[in-house]
Write a protein that holds these residues in place. Structure first.
Motif, PDB file in Angstrom:
ATOM      1  N   PRO A 324       0.809  -1.223   0.000  1.00 13.63           N
ATOM      2  CA  PRO A 324       0.000   0.000   0.000  1.00 13.63           C
ATOM      3  C   PRO A 324       0.843   1.274   0.000  1.00 13.63           C
ATOM      4  O   PRO A 324       0.463   2.283  -0.575  1.00 13.63           O
ATOM      5  CB  PRO A 324      -0.823  -0.095   1.297  1.00 13.63           C
ATOM      6  N   ARG A 325       2.009   1.197   0.619  1.00 12.85           N
ATOM      7  CA  ARG A 325       2.858   2.397   0.678  1.00 12.85           C
ATOM      8  C   ARG A 325       3.356   2.763  -0.735  1.00 12.85           C
ATOM      9  O   ARG A 325       3.364   3.938  -1.103  1.00 12.85           O
ATOM     10  CB  ARG A 325       4.049   2.116   1.616  1.00 12.85           C
ATOM     11  N   LEU A 326       3.750   1.763  -1.522  1.00  9.24           N
ATOM     12  CA  LEU A 326       4.209   2.049  -2.891  1.00  9.24           C
ATOM     13  C   LEU A 326       3.049   2.579  -3.732  1.00  9.24           C
ATOM     14  O   LEU A 326       3.219   3.473  -4.552  1.00  9.24           O
ATOM     15  CB  LEU A 326       4.797   0.791  -3.547  1.00  9.24           C
ATOM     16  N   LYS A 327       1.877   2.044  -3.474  1.00  7.16           N
ATOM     17  CA  LYS A 327       0.685   2.540  -4.193  1.00  7.16           C
ATOM     18  C   LYS A 327       0.480   4.011  -3.885  1.00  7.16           C
ATOM     19  O   LYS A 327       0.242   4.824  -4.766  1.00  7.16           O
ATOM     20  CB  LYS A 327      -0.541   1.748  -3.742  1.00  7.16           C
ATOM     21  N   GLN A 328       0.626   4.313  -2.592  1.00  6.66           N
ATOM     22  CA  GLN A 328       0.440   5.693  -2.158  1.00  6.66           C
ATOM     23  C   GLN A 328       1.464   6.620  -2.831  1.00  6.66           C
ATOM     24  O   GLN A 328       1.171   7.768  -3.142  1.00  6.66           O
ATOM     25  CB  GLN A 328       0.633   5.714  -0.634  1.00  6.66           C
ATOM     26  N   LEU A 329       2.652   6.091  -3.089  1.00  2.00           N
ATOM     27  CA  LEU A 329       3.690   6.902  -3.733  1.00  2.00           C
ATOM     28  C   LEU A 329       3.423   7.089  -5.227  1.00  2.00           C
ATOM     29  O   LEU A 329       4.113   7.848  -5.891  1.00  2.00           O
ATOM     30  CB  LEU A 329       5.074   6.264  -3.552  1.00  2.00           C
ATOM     31  N   GLY A 330       2.457   6.347  -5.758  1.00  2.00           N
ATOM     32  CA  GLY A 330       2.096   6.533  -7.166  1.00  2.00           C
ATOM     33  C   GLY A 330       2.513   5.400  -8.081  1.00  2.00           C
ATOM     34  O   GLY A 330       2.316   5.477  -9.296  1.00  2.00           O
ATOM     35  N   PHE A 331       3.094   4.341  -7.537  1.00  2.00           N
ATOM     36  CA  PHE A 331       3.474   3.208  -8.388  1.00  2.00           C
ATOM     37  C   PHE A 331       2.207   2.464  -8.813  1.00  2.00           C
ATOM     38  O   PHE A 331       1.232   2.407  -8.056  1.00  2.00           O
ATOM     39  CB  PHE A 331       4.417   2.257  -7.638  1.00  2.00           C
ATOM     40  N   ASP A 332       2.285   1.899 -10.008  1.00  2.00           N
ATOM     41  CA  ASP A 332       1.150   1.162 -10.541  1.00  2.00           C
ATOM     42  C   ASP A 332       1.297  -0.305 -10.135  1.00  2.00           C
ATOM     43  O   ASP A 332       2.231  -0.986 -10.570  1.00  2.00           O
ATOM     44  CB  ASP A 332       1.162   1.326 -12.072  1.00  2.00           C
ATOM     45  N   LEU A 333       0.394  -0.778  -9.283  1.00  2.00           N
ATOM     46  CA  LEU A 333       0.507  -2.154  -8.766  1.00  2.00           C
ATOM     47  C   LEU A 333      -0.801  -2.893  -8.995  1.00  2.00           C
ATOM     48  O   LEU A 333      -1.648  -2.970  -8.106  1.00  2.00           O
ATOM     49  CB  LEU A 333       0.808  -2.130  -7.262  1.00  2.00           C
ATOM     50  N   ILE A 343       7.819  -7.053  -5.389  1.00  2.00           N
ATOM     51  CA  ILE A 343       6.673  -6.316  -5.927  1.00  2.00           C
ATOM     52  C   ILE A 343       7.119  -5.722  -7.260  1.00  2.00           C
ATOM     53  O   ILE A 343       8.151  -5.043  -7.333  1.00  2.00           O
ATOM     54  CB  ILE A 343       6.217  -5.209  -4.942  1.00  2.00           C
ATOM     55  N   TYR A 344       6.365  -6.038  -8.322  1.00  2.00           N
ATOM     56  CA  TYR A 344       6.716  -5.552  -9.653  1.00  2.00           C
ATOM     57  C   TYR A 344       5.846  -4.326  -9.922  1.00  2.00           C
ATOM     58  O   TYR A 344       4.614  -4.419  -9.916  1.00  2.00           O
ATOM     59  CB  TYR A 344       6.447  -6.651 -10.676  1.00  2.00           C
ATOM     60  N   ALA A 345       6.490  -3.197 -10.106  1.00  2.00           N
ATOM     61  CA  ALA A 345       5.754  -1.936 -10.066  1.00  2.00           C
ATOM     62  C   ALA A 345       5.894  -1.154 -11.365  1.00  2.00           C
ATOM     63  O   ALA A 345       6.985  -1.025 -11.913  1.00  2.00           O
ATOM     64  CB  ALA A 345       6.285  -1.093  -8.905  1.00  2.00           C
ATOM     65  N   GLY A 346       4.774  -0.604 -11.816  1.00  2.00           N
ATOM     66  CA  GLY A 346       4.777   0.236 -13.018  1.00  2.00           C
ATOM     67  C   GLY A 346       5.178   1.660 -12.658  1.00  2.00           C
ATOM     68  O   GLY A 346       4.750   2.202 -11.633  1.00  2.00           O
ATOM     69  N   ILE A 347       5.995   2.263 -13.547  1.00  2.00           N
ATOM     70  CA  ILE A 347       6.485   3.629 -13.248  1.00  2.00           C
ATOM     71  C   ILE A 347       6.113   4.602 -14.371  1.00  2.00           C
ATOM     72  O   ILE A 347       6.715   5.662 -14.499  1.00  2.00           O
ATOM     73  CB  ILE A 347       8.027   3.644 -13.081  1.00  2.00           C
ATOM     74  N   GLU A 348       5.107   4.206 -15.171  1.00  2.00           N
ATOM     75  CA  GLU A 348       4.786   4.987 -16.374  1.00  2.00           C
ATOM     76  C   GLU A 348       4.536   6.469 -16.081  1.00  2.00           C
ATOM     77  O   GLU A 348       4.963   7.329 -16.837  1.00  2.00           O
ATOM     78  CB  GLU A 348       3.548   4.395 -17.033  1.00  2.00           C
ATOM     79  N   ARG A 349       3.885   6.743 -14.970  1.00  2.00           N
ATOM     80  CA  ARG A 349       3.482   8.127 -14.723  1.00  2.00           C
ATOM     81  C   ARG A 349       4.662   9.097 -14.616  1.00  2.00           C
ATOM     82  O   ARG A 349       4.501  10.298 -14.783  1.00  2.00           O
ATOM     83  CB  ARG A 349       2.631   8.208 -13.463  1.00  2.00           C
ATOM     84  N   TRP A 350       5.855   8.569 -14.368  1.00  2.00           N
ATOM     85  CA  TRP A 350       7.008   9.476 -14.259  1.00  2.00           C
ATOM     86  C   TRP A 350       7.717   9.666 -15.595  1.00  2.00           C
ATOM     87  O   TRP A 350       8.709  10.375 -15.677  1.00  2.00           O
ATOM     88  CB  TRP A 350       7.985   8.988 -13.175  1.00  2.00           C
ATOM     89  N   ARG A 351       7.233   9.002 -16.628  1.00  2.00           N
ATOM     90  CA  ARG A 351       7.774   9.172 -17.987  1.00  2.00           C
ATOM     91  C   ARG A 351       9.292   9.112 -18.019  1.00  2.00           C
ATOM     92  O   ARG A 351       9.967   9.992 -18.525  1.00  2.00           O
ATOM     93  CB  ARG A 351       7.293  10.505 -18.606  1.00  2.00           C
ATOM     94  N   ARG A 401      12.448   8.267   1.484  1.00  2.00           N
ATOM     95  CA  ARG A 401      13.397   8.876   0.542  1.00  2.00           C
ATOM     96  C   ARG A 401      12.795   8.972  -0.856  1.00  2.00           C
ATOM     97  O   ARG A 401      12.950   9.969  -1.550  1.00  2.00           O
ATOM     98  CB  ARG A 401      14.684   8.055   0.493  1.00  2.00           C
ATOM     99  N   LEU A 402      12.113   7.882  -1.263  1.00  2.00           N
ATOM    100  CA  LEU A 402      11.512   7.892  -2.604  1.00  2.00           C
ATOM    101  C   LEU A 402      10.434   8.973  -2.684  1.00  2.00           C
ATOM    102  O   LEU A 402      10.312   9.670  -3.692  1.00  2.00           O
ATOM    103  CB  LEU A 402      10.891   6.526  -2.918  1.00  2.00           C
ATOM    104  N   GLU A 403       9.669   9.120  -1.603  1.00  2.00           N
ATOM    105  CA  GLU A 403       8.590  10.109  -1.598  1.00  2.00           C
ATOM    106  C   GLU A 403       9.160  11.504  -1.838  1.00  2.00           C
ATOM    107  O   GLU A 403       8.663  12.276  -2.664  1.00  2.00           O
ATOM    108  CB  GLU A 403       7.854  10.060  -0.252  1.00  2.00           C
TER     109      GLU A 403
END
Ligand SMILES: Cc1ncc(COP(=O)(O)O)c(C=O)c1O
Length: 409
Positions: A324-333, A343-351, A401-403
């Motif tokens: 849930p924390r990665l989701k909150q940071l904006g990762f696509d899960l 956890i395999y996470a999508g990062i598309e939104r950061w282009r 840190r990522l946030e």
């Protein structure tokens, strides 16, 4: 005393006689070996270590290795084996009592009957992949694997000159390879290797999916192999081994992950009877036997259930925090990982391409994660893998840190 200058030192650019060489001599490595790709995550780890050597603090979320030491009873069994002088080769298929113990484990924990004579003890599951690929792959044979998937599979395929056929997996099939993909890939599936629970997605195949895949592969005359190395780390339902489906399926498992024994280099494979002897002939030549002390130590591994449960519970709690924390940071899960510690996470939104993303996360946020490119090509630029083989405190710090970093982009 004369000062020894750089040009006096023996080194790669001078011959023994001292003749200057313009270029290191090519030693004629095969084209096959040149095709083997590096593990980007290992290179990233080296970069992280070099940052640490310069006093930086890096949060590691890239490492696919348990952060626990091997349970004490297993280490003690290893020490006893050394004291008792068990320092010789074992039978090429493994210590008979270990093969029996693994057979009993399948009966007790997986409710399947597997005779010990179909169990082969190997030098890690990596040794098992080598042996299986050595007997089943060749030039002109097709090796089907998931993309994204564990990177070594495709490299084993390349080593044995097979045609590697990556099958893209995505959230629509919950990251499972489907029978339709096998039937429609335009290649005879000489060997299909899948991983459940999967690295890097945490996907756990259902019994029904495994059975249908097996039908598709065997109807086409191929062999299906399942890497079950994370089978002891499934969190939401009882794991169903592919061995429950057919004696013709090859299952590969090992001690590295569930038992926190990566450094002991021990695994095993369960193979159809007809493959035992061909594999044994290769094993005798390539490995002679699996590490002896590790084999004695691992006899104790099946009796440390309290420690195993505790480790598993810890991973479960980390997953409950991190997802849930990665989701909150904006990762696509899109898919909840049911097993392993990834956890395999999508990062598309950061282009940003995943390679740039992980490089910048390391340098700017001091967080190490793995780029999708380690696992194949399909959507690799828009995905990264997080590992939760690190304690919750560190995972929390990494997310903070990522946030901050992502907020600054
Ligand atoms: C899916 C998978 N299979 C096998 C291995 C290698 O395991 P071993 O230590 O048994 O060689 C790994 C290691 O990361 C893995 O992720």
């Amino acid at each position: 005393m004369t000062r020894v200058g750089a040009h006096d030192e023996p080194g790669p650019h001078r011959t023994r006689k001292g003749d200057a060489m313009t270029k290191p001599k090519s030693l004629g490595c095969t084209a096959r070996s040149a095709k083997i790709q590096p593990f980007y995550v290992m290179e990233l780890l080296e970069k992280a270590k070099s940052l640490e050597a310069h006093g930086e603090n890096v949060v590691h979320m890239e490492i696919g290795e348990p952060d626990f030491t091997t349970p004490l009873a297993i280490r003690e069994a290893g020490m006893r084996a050394m004291e008792e002088g068990h320092t010789f080769y074992t039978h090429s298929l493994g210590l008979p009592q270990l093969r029996e113990r693994i057979s009993a484990y399948y009966a007790e924990s997986r409710n399947v009957s597997v005779p010990a004579d179909r169990i082969i003890v190997t030098s890690g599951t990596s040794g098992a992949f080598f042996l299986l690929c050595a007997v089943l792959l060749d030039r002109g044979r097709n090796f089907l694997i998931a993309d994204p998937g564990y990177p070594c599979y495709r490299n084993f395929g390349t080593l044995f000159d097979a045609r590697v056929v990556p099958l893209p997996v995505a959230e629509a099939s919950r990251f499972e390879i489907t029978p339709g993909q096998v039937e429609g890939c335009g290649a005879v599936p000489h060997l299909l290797m899948l991983c459940s629970p999967a690295n890097p997605t945490g996907a756990v195949y259902t019994g029904d999916s495994l059975a249908r895949l097996f039908d598709a592969v065997s109807n086409a005359g191929g062999v299906m192999a399942v890497d079950e190395i994370y089978s002891g780390l499934t969190y939401d339902r009882k794991y169903l081994s592919a061995l429950a489906i057919s004696d013709e399926i090859v299952v590969i498992d090992g001690f590295s992950k569930t038992y926190a024994m990566t450094g002991w280099r021990l695994g095993w494979m369960v193979v159809p009877q007809s493959l035992v002897r061909p594999i044994q002939r290769v094993a005798q030549n390539v490995f002679i036997s699996a590490p002896t002390v590790a084999q004695y130590a691992s006899l104790a591994a099946f009796d440390v259930s309290t420690e195993l449960e505790a480790m598993k519970e810890t991973y479960r709690q980390r997953r409950a925090f991190l997802f849930p924390r990665l989701k909150q940071l904006g990762f696509d899960l899109p898919v909840w990982p049911e097993g392993a510690f990834y956890i395999y996470a999508g990062i598309e939104r950061w282009r940003m391409d995943s390679m740039e993303f992980v490089e910048r996360a390391l340098v700017e946020a001091k967080v190490a994660i793995t780029p999708g490119y380690d696992f194949g090509a399909y959507r690799a630029g828009s995905h990264v893998r997080f590992s939760f083989a690190n304690n919750t405190e560190n995972l929390k710090e990494g997310c903070e840190r990522l946030e901050e970093w992502l907020g600054s982009l």
